[in-house]
Design a protein around this motif. Structure first.
Motif, PDB file in Angstrom:
ATOM      1  N   TYR A 173       7.545  35.079 -17.988  1.00  0.00           N
ATOM      2  CA  TYR A 173       7.868  36.613 -17.580  1.00  0.00           C
ATOM      3  C   TYR A 173       7.423  36.414 -16.099  1.00  0.00           C
ATOM      4  O   TYR A 173       5.924  36.025 -16.202  1.00  0.00           O
ATOM      5  N   ASN A 174       7.506  37.082 -15.108  1.00  0.00           N
ATOM      6  CA  ASN A 174       6.994  37.304 -14.251  1.00  0.00           C
ATOM      7  C   ASN A 174       6.414  38.578 -14.188  1.00  0.00           C
ATOM      8  O   ASN A 174       7.428  39.922 -14.451  1.00  0.00           O
ATOM      9  N   ILE A 175       4.763  38.511 -14.818  1.00  0.00           N
ATOM     10  CA  ILE A 175       4.363  40.103 -15.382  1.00  0.00           C
ATOM     11  C   ILE A 175       4.691  41.335 -13.670  1.00  0.00           C
ATOM     12  O   ILE A 175       5.128  42.098 -14.384  1.00  0.00           O
ATOM     13  N   ALA A 176       3.900  40.428 -12.536  1.00  0.00           N
ATOM     14  CA  ALA A 176       4.095  41.662 -12.320  1.00  0.00           C
ATOM     15  C   ALA A 176       5.781  41.930 -11.764  1.00  0.00           C
ATOM     16  O   ALA A 176       5.858  42.873 -11.329  1.00  0.00           O
ATOM     17  N   LEU A 177       6.857  41.219 -11.821  1.00  0.00           N
ATOM     18  CA  LEU A 177       7.491  41.691 -11.545  1.00  0.00           C
ATOM     19  C   LEU A 177       8.355  43.414 -12.884  1.00  0.00           C
ATOM     20  O   LEU A 177       8.795  43.619 -13.151  1.00  0.00           O
ATOM     21  N   LEU A 178       7.783  42.497 -14.032  1.00  0.00           N
ATOM     22  CA  LEU A 178       8.301  43.045 -15.632  1.00  0.00           C
ATOM     23  C   LEU A 178       7.540  44.427 -15.482  1.00  0.00           C
ATOM     24  O   LEU A 178       8.204  45.431 -15.858  1.00  0.00           O
ATOM     25  N   ASN A 179       6.356  44.292 -14.611  1.00  0.00           N
ATOM     26  CA  ASN A 179       5.484  45.709 -14.962  1.00  0.00           C
ATOM     27  C   ASN A 179       6.095  46.427 -13.623  1.00  0.00           C
ATOM     28  O   ASN A 179       6.523  47.594 -14.254  1.00  0.00           O
ATOM     29  N   ALA A 180       6.635  45.700 -12.913  1.00  0.00           N
ATOM     30  CA  ALA A 180       7.786  46.983 -11.662  1.00  0.00           C
ATOM     31  C   ALA A 180       8.549  47.545 -12.122  1.00  0.00           C
ATOM     32  O   ALA A 180       8.860  48.689 -12.037  1.00  0.00           O
ATOM     33  N   TYR A 181       9.063  46.736 -13.011  1.00  0.00           N
ATOM     34  CA  TYR A 181      10.777  46.758 -14.073  1.00  0.00           C
ATOM     35  C   TYR A 181      10.540  48.543 -15.022  1.00  0.00           C
ATOM     36  O   TYR A 181      10.965  49.227 -15.194  1.00  0.00           O
ATOM     37  N   LEU A 182       8.942  47.729 -15.911  1.00  0.00           N
ATOM     38  CA  LEU A 182       8.330  49.325 -16.305  1.00  0.00           C
ATOM     39  C   LEU A 182       8.203  50.077 -16.007  1.00  0.00           C
ATOM     40  O   LEU A 182       8.496  50.858 -16.465  1.00  0.00           O
ATOM     41  N   LEU A 183       7.733  50.166 -15.230  1.00  0.00           N
ATOM     42  CA  LEU A 183       7.242  51.488 -13.577  1.00  0.00           C
ATOM     43  C   LEU A 183       8.482  52.041 -13.295  1.00  0.00           C
ATOM     44  O   LEU A 183       8.426  53.644 -13.844  1.00  0.00           O
ATOM     45  N   GLY A 184       9.592  51.114 -13.134  1.00  0.00           N
ATOM     46  CA  GLY A 184      11.101  51.959 -12.654  1.00  0.00           C
ATOM     47  C   GLY A 184      11.193  53.211 -14.096  1.00  0.00           C
ATOM     48  O   GLY A 184      11.818  53.913 -14.180  1.00  0.00           O
ATOM     49  N   ILE A 185      11.326  52.443 -15.019  1.00  0.00           N
ATOM     50  CA  ILE A 185      12.089  52.950 -16.077  1.00  0.00           C
ATOM     51  C   ILE A 185      11.356  54.479 -16.903  1.00  0.00           C
ATOM     52  O   ILE A 185      11.959  55.042 -17.387  1.00  0.00           O
ATOM     53  N   MET A 186       9.890  54.155 -16.244  1.00  0.00           N
ATOM     54  CA  MET A 186       9.431  54.818 -17.296  1.00  0.00           C
ATOM     55  C   MET A 186       9.305  55.916 -16.184  1.00  0.00           C
ATOM     56  O   MET A 186       9.120  56.957 -16.404  1.00  0.00           O
ATOM     57  N   LYS A 187       9.364  55.811 -14.962  1.00  0.00           N
ATOM     58  CA  LYS A 187       9.425  56.999 -13.590  1.00  0.00           C
ATOM     59  C   LYS A 187      10.515  57.620 -13.552  1.00  0.00           C
ATOM     60  O   LYS A 187      11.094  58.920 -13.720  1.00  0.00           O
ATOM     61  N   MET A 200      -1.761  54.142 -16.885  1.00  0.00           N
ATOM     62  CA  MET A 200      -2.949  53.750 -17.549  1.00  0.00           C
ATOM     63  C   MET A 200      -3.267  52.698 -17.915  1.00  0.00           C
ATOM     64  O   MET A 200      -3.978  52.203 -18.743  1.00  0.00           O
ATOM     65  N   SER A 201      -2.996  53.163 -19.267  1.00  0.00           N
ATOM     66  CA  SER A 201      -3.331  52.642 -20.673  1.00  0.00           C
ATOM     67  C   SER A 201      -3.445  51.350 -20.644  1.00  0.00           C
ATOM     68  O   SER A 201      -3.790  50.353 -21.661  1.00  0.00           O
ATOM     69  N   TYR A 202      -2.092  50.402 -20.070  1.00  0.00           N
ATOM     70  CA  TYR A 202      -1.405  49.308 -20.142  1.00  0.00           C
ATOM     71  C   TYR A 202      -1.910  48.703 -19.074  1.00  0.00           C
ATOM     72  O   TYR A 202      -1.132  47.565 -18.527  1.00  0.00           O
ATOM     73  N   GLY A 203      -2.504  49.340 -17.736  1.00  0.00           N
ATOM     74  CA  GLY A 203      -3.114  48.738 -16.891  1.00  0.00           C
ATOM     75  C   GLY A 203      -2.009  48.261 -15.870  1.00  0.00           C
ATOM     76  O   GLY A 203      -1.746  47.705 -15.525  1.00  0.00           O
ATOM     77  N   LEU A 204      -0.464  48.830 -15.602  1.00  0.00           N
ATOM     78  CA  LEU A 204       0.693  48.176 -15.085  1.00  0.00           C
ATOM     79  C   LEU A 204       1.015  47.908 -14.054  1.00  0.00           C
ATOM     80  O   LEU A 204       0.947  47.295 -13.360  1.00  0.00           O
TER      81      LEU A 204
END
Length: 253
Positions: A173-187, A200-204
């Motif tokens: 996976y594109n890690i940067a894209l996956l992290n951005a997607y996770l942050l969007g869902i979390m928000k 901060m726990s997972y360093g997204l």
């Protein structure tokens, strides 16, 4: 996951973020046609993400295509706003979102119908399929368990890790894209404190922080403040599992 142009998607997100910052806050009827369309583009992606992008569900269309078709539907609906109805509403933003959402979904569905093929499945049957006989929650749970477990795992010797004993032939996976997607869902689903704890726990979008540092940054006092951070992390993941739609994560499994 269906292939799509990741760079175009990232460029779109960056351009939209910059453009939204340039648009001043004002009453909805004071926006120009272009400004109003731009302000509600995040709604388009939110709706598009709820459509499955599997070959059977949407044919050749990728998430970029769904967003594009939704944006076309949004632009058309901006021209059809009945402003008197909006002015009479107690919650103008909610009324506008409801008005736009219906037409955005319609535009996306019509585009899918055109590109999917000749076979048609009744809507009620599609709903039954989506429910997956009560297994939807397990799908979401599997996604978050895999993501957060893989971030937490730290084996010194790959031979000790059972995950490395199974050959993985899938493309990374594109890690940067996956992290951005996770942050969007979390928000979307978490409180600010829960969001910051997971982030901060997972360093997204930053370096990983230990629980004590997170507690200090978030102003969580007490001798056992790190325990509170762990509790927040656990409850945040459970909240994501309970609230995120399987359609939003199934393509990553």
């Amino acid at each position: 996951m269906k292939k799509y142009n990741v760079q175009n998607y990232i460029r779109y997100k960056e351009d939209l973020e910059v453009t939204l910052k340039l648009i001043p806050k004002k009453e909805f009827h004071e926006y120009t046609r272009t400004e109003l369309t731009t302000v509600f583009l995040p709604l388009v992606e939110n709706i598009a993400r709820k459509f499955s992008t599997t070959q059977q569900a949407s044919g050749v269309m990728t998430i970029n295509d769904l967003i594009q078709e939704g944006a076309i539907g949004l632009q058309a609906s901006v021209d059809r706003i009945e402003w008197q109805t909006i002015h009479d509403s107690d919650d103008k933003e909610k009324t506008l979102k409801s008005f736009f959402a219906k037409r955005i979904r319609g535009a996306i569905r019509r585009a899918i119908d055109i590109n999917r093929g000749d076979m048609r499945i009744p809507e009620y049957k599609l709903n039954d399929i989506r429910k997956n006989f009560g297994k939807d929650r397990k799908i979401v749970q599997t996604f978050f368990n895999q993501v957060f477990m893989s971030i937490d795992e730290n084996f010194n010797d790959e031979g000790d890790n059972p995950l490395f004993q199974v050959p993985d032939k899938s493309e990374p996976y594109n890690i940067a894209l996956l992290n951005a997607y996770l942050l969007g869902i979390m928000k979307e689903h978490l409180t600010d404190k829960e969001y910051d704890v997971l982030r901060m726990s997972y360093g997204l979008d930053c370096d990983k922080h230990p629980a004590k540092d997170i507690a200090s940054k978030l102003g969580i006092d007490g001798v056992s403040n790190y325990v509170r951070v762990s509790e927040l992390k656990k409850s945040a993941i459970e909240k994501l599992v309970d609230n995120v739609s399987p359609d939003q994560v199934i393509d990553y499994l």
